[in-house]
Design a protein around this motif. Structure first.
Motif, short mmCIF file in Angstrom:
data_model
loop_
_atom_site.label_atom_id
_atom_site.label_comp_id
_atom_site.label_asym_id
_atom_site.label_seq_id
_atom_site.Cartn_x
_atom_site.Cartn_y
_atom_site.Cartn_z
N ASN A 197 0.81 5.96 -0.29
CA ASN A 197 0.09 7.24 -0.36
C ASN A 197 -1.16 7.25 0.51
OD1 ASN A 197 1.94 8.23 -2.29
ND2 ASN A 197 0.79 7.27 -3.94
N PRO B 127 4.13 3.35 -6.25
CA PRO B 127 4.19 4.49 -7.17
C PRO B 127 5.20 4.26 -8.29
CG PRO B 127 4.29 5.21 -4.88
CD PRO B 127 4.45 3.73 -4.86
N VAL C 141 -2.96 0.41 -10.49
CA VAL C 141 -2.91 0.89 -9.11
C VAL C 141 -4.31 1.35 -8.73
CG1 VAL C 141 -1.97 2.62 -7.53
CG2 VAL C 141 -0.49 1.58 -9.26
N ALA C 142 -4.89 0.69 -7.75
CA ALA C 142 -6.24 1.04 -7.30
C ALA C 142 -6.14 2.01 -6.14
CB ALA C 142 -7.01 -0.21 -6.88
N THR C 143 -6.72 3.20 -6.29
CA THR C 143 -6.77 4.18 -5.21
C THR C 143 -8.09 4.01 -4.49
OG1 THR C 143 -5.36 5.73 -6.42
CG2 THR C 143 -6.67 6.61 -4.59
N ASP D 277 -3.37 3.81 -1.90
CA ASP D 277 -3.14 3.11 -3.16
C ASP D 277 -2.80 1.66 -2.87
OD1 ASP D 277 -3.51 5.44 -4.56
OD2 ASP D 277 -1.37 5.84 -4.86
N VAL E 184 0.86 -1.19 0.00
CA VAL E 184 0.00 0.00 0.00
C VAL E 184 0.89 1.24 0.00
CG1 VAL E 184 -1.94 -1.12 1.14
CG2 VAL E 184 -0.20 0.03 2.52
N CYS F 273 -12.45 4.11 -6.20
CA CYS F 273 -12.67 2.71 -6.59
C CYS F 273 -13.87 2.08 -5.87
CB CYS F 273 -11.42 1.88 -6.30
SG CYS F 273 -10.11 2.07 -7.54
N VAL G 239 -7.09 1.39 -14.58
CA VAL G 239 -7.41 2.43 -13.61
C VAL G 239 -8.83 2.21 -13.10
CG1 VAL G 239 -5.86 4.14 -14.66
CG2 VAL G 239 -8.26 4.02 -15.38
N CYS G 240 -9.15 2.85 -11.99
CA CYS G 240 -10.49 2.76 -11.43
C CYS G 240 -11.45 3.59 -12.28
CB CYS G 240 -10.51 3.27 -10.00
SG CYS G 240 -9.55 2.27 -8.85
#
Length: 318
Positions: free
Chosen positions: A92, A168, A241-243, A164, A90, A309, A303-304
């Protein structure tokens, strides 16, 4: 008597009798530039940092996921599953209060589980099937600080957490042999070009075509470079990357649960397309078609579809 002296005397006498003050001449604005304000020597007030521990768990429904146990009834066919790896990164992390204010979470640089803004959550203990690629040590928390202003009043306490699921781009394509821990684990890394496996869940199922092997390796794809030993200079076509935003978060008592049962609810674990077995994040991999949306990700774009998400099924708050 001189006339001019008489007039002056009369005017002065009238002024004394009336008690009026003399009329002042108008002030003519100066054409000289105003003096610049001198900078203050007082230091800016520092925002006090407050320690926080963010707790995670990995489960299959209500059952804790362990390396040495088999979980029954997962996926669309109710497959039995034994876990051979259980790790994810994980990054950010932020907290949000009910006024919509966002507070950054600054990770403790512990030289083991956390570096810069990335943390590894590790639920395998190198026992049973996890022995091949795992480590005996586990980690279920993120240790950090937040500005104390987050708690200036009870009603301003955090009500949501955002993070996230991934690494990154700036840290994702480096040499795993010299990277700072926890980015120094070869089992969590593909190559320079592809970068890290953001999620590694290795399973043994009843999929006959792969002799039971079913892997979930989430990471960036479509990364352009001269070869696998060269890092890309531009972000990958599908970052994957799922936020994630989770509402109802209380730092004092909440646990963020990564639920494998929910993640696999729409996935047939009794089947798998060989090479690779399971899903390696490929946009054309049939095994990824129903899995990537459960991370909240569009398989085609990585991306979401929406901020936060909301379609993801992997994480929940307990």
């Amino acid at each position: 008597m001189n006339l001019r002296l008489n007039i002056a005397a009369l005017a002065f006498g009238a002024l004394l009798v009336s008690g009026c003050r003399p009329v002042l001449a108008p002030v003519v604005p100066s054409t000289e530039p105003a003096a610049e304000a001198q900078p203050t020597t007082e230091p800016a007030a520092e925002v006090e940092a407050q320690p926080i521990t963010i707790s995670f768990a990995m489960k299959a429904g209500d059952q804790d996921a362990h390396c040495d146990e088999t979980v029954e009834g997962l996926g669309t066919t109710g497959s039995p599953v034994t876990f051979n790896d259980l790790r994810f990164y994980v990054a950010n992390l932020h907290l949000i209060n009910n006024e919509g204010e966002v507070f950054p979470v600054t990770l403790e640089q512990d030289g083991l589980w956390q570096t810069e803004n990335v943390a590894l959550l590790d639920f395998e203990d190198a026992s049973a099937g996890c022995a091949d690629s795992g480590t005996p040590e586990t980690n279920t928390t993120v240790r950090a600080t937040i500005p104390s202003a987050t708690y200036v009043c009870p009603e301003c306490a955090p009500v949501a957490i955002v993070f996230d699921l991934g690494v990154p781009f700036a840290l994702n394509h480096q040499d795993v042999t010299v990277a700072a821990s926890p980015l120094n684990l070869p089992p969590m890394w593909w190559n320079w070009q592809g970068g890290y496996k953001f999620v590694r869940i290795d399973m043994k199922t009843d999929a006959a075509s792969t002799d039971g092997a079913w892997f979930i390796h989430l990471g960036s794809t479509g990364c352009k470079a001269a070869d696998q030993a060269t890092p890309p200079t531009e972000p990958c076509a599908r970052p994957n990357v799922a936020t994630v935003r989770l509402d109802g978060y209380d730092p004092a008592k909440s646990v963020i649960v990564a639920d494998i049962a929910s993640l696999l609810a729409d996935v047939n674990l009794s089947e798998s397309t060989p090479q690779p077995a399971g899903c390696m994040s490929g946009p054309d991999d049939p095994d990824c078609a129903n899995l990537m949306p459960a991370f909240g990700l569009d398989p085609a774009t990585g991306v979401c579809a929406e901020a936060g998400c909301p379609a993801q099924k992997f994480f929940r708050i307990e």
